[in-house]
Scaffold this active site. Sequence first.
Site, PDB file in Angstrom:
ATOM      1  CE  LYS A 252      -3.521  -2.285   2.778  1.00  0.00           C
ATOM      2  NZ  LYS A 252      -4.088  -2.280   3.995  1.00  0.00           N
ATOM      3  NE  ARG A 253       4.731   1.111   4.951  1.00  0.00           N
ATOM      4  CZ  ARG A 253       4.341  -0.259   4.796  1.00  0.00           C
ATOM      5  NH1 ARG A 253       5.228  -1.200   4.400  1.00  0.00           N
ATOM      6  NH2 ARG A 253       4.710  -0.653   6.760  1.00  0.00           N
TER       7      ARG A 253
END
Length: 540
Positions: A252-253
């Site tokens: 997700k980063r």
Amino acid sequence: MIVTRFAPSPTGYLHVGGARTALFNWLLARRMGGKFLLRIEDTDVKRNTPTATAQVLEDLKWLGIDWDEGPDKDGPNGPYFQSQRLELYTKFAHQLVDQGKAYYCFDTSEELDAMRKRAEAEKRKSVYPRPAHFPDESDVKKAQSEGRPVTIRFAVDQSKPVIIQDEIRGQVQFDPAELGDFIIIKSDGFPTYHFAVVIDDQLMNVTHVIRGQEHLMNTPNHQLLQQALGFRTPVYAHLPVIVSEGGGKLSKRERAKVLRDAVKSSSSLDLAAMAAAGGTDLEAVQGFLAGDSTPDMPVVDAMAAYAGVHLPEINIVDFLRSGYLPETLVNFLALLGWNPGDQREIMTVEEMTASFDLSRVNKSNSLFDRKKLLAFNTEHIKLCKPDRLLGYFKAYLKENNSPVAQADDALLARLLKVNEGARTLEQIEQKCRFAFMADDAVIYDDEAVKKVLLKNDGLVMLSVIVEGLKSLPEVTAESIENLLRGIAEQKQVGLGKIAQPLRVSLTGTTISPPIFDTVDILGLDRTLKRIALTITKFNS
């Protein structure tokens, strides 16, 4: 009967890795005629995001992954939110304490941090030192009176190695000395993940636990707890890691990193305005750019939209917003680590369900190949029934607050028809957006203007087209095609020399649906008005 479950934490949106885990559990349950449960692991009260649970449920429904028991579908194993099951965890924790298999601890965070630092300085693994004598209730009361935190740790059996039998990885052995006594009840009274998951899997009769490879290191803790409590051990299967095209784990980063890099490389961006667009403040944005913090996904998305930065799709809702079909995602995710035993790739849910077997899940990393995903989406758009595709298109337009959403079903169906072969619903929307803006609000692409209108008599061709359009007895896609082909033949040029100037004048770009349909959709009056505006704007 086989019982599987998906147990997300509501600390963020549903990531593709989590969606694949849910899918594999769902496919196995459906293949074997078993049950699939949905459980929300919401005991991390500090990290829970209010909108995350609702979004996870919506994402699963969009993918077509339904559950037999869980939120919105009560059953005999509820409640399905761990925060509503605290009494159960407390009961079993006290049982372990009474049996001498767990014990109270009163260490502060500062003391624990000091222990970790000592271990680092001595270059050894930090393992909690078990006391010679376990504290009793009087010690608990004393600690509480002193304001010290009270936790409960599980006493790991150090007498033998922990052997995990994994359906994908085979036998995996762990040294108990490396595990250390771990916390099962936190100082706020909530259970840790390790403890709650073991209790819930037992009480909910879960037979198979399919989850990501990152959980393999948690499994010895879970198996030790199961043995201490007299529980059965479910079948474990740990799925391969999904890696991005850059080589690292798909995370997700990545979305936040792409935005951070884009903003840092821009010298003209108004950071205060971007912060306001994201509903945050300048200080938070500066902390984000410095790498000190990462805003919630809705904030990142809003700031990216303001900055005009395209973020890679990572969460399931990202794919909905980018115009992918749910069938595409399900098909693509199923093949990340699994195969049907033959050469098939494009498959229906029914075909995948009929073929699914854990024995065909491999342990090698799986590449998230976005080009392949796009090819899959192109095929699934072709295969999708018109009414179903129309429903997906309307959902896409609503999710993105598109001006195209104002069209009625008949016009939307036509837009889908004239854009056959499109790769995404987003591509269709972008091609058709021209018809839903004011005639004097067309934004012209500079390169298209230079290449098409200002060279090769493009503006002159527009004047010829105007005269031809005014002479048409009726305006249809067929009559427009005949007209434009006739002009091309008369001028002894290719159709593109006629069609492209017209396309740029109507849409501002060289990309649109077939030019005959483009004129027909816009209508004669609006077509003539846009041509006139274009000639006036660029004739000078």
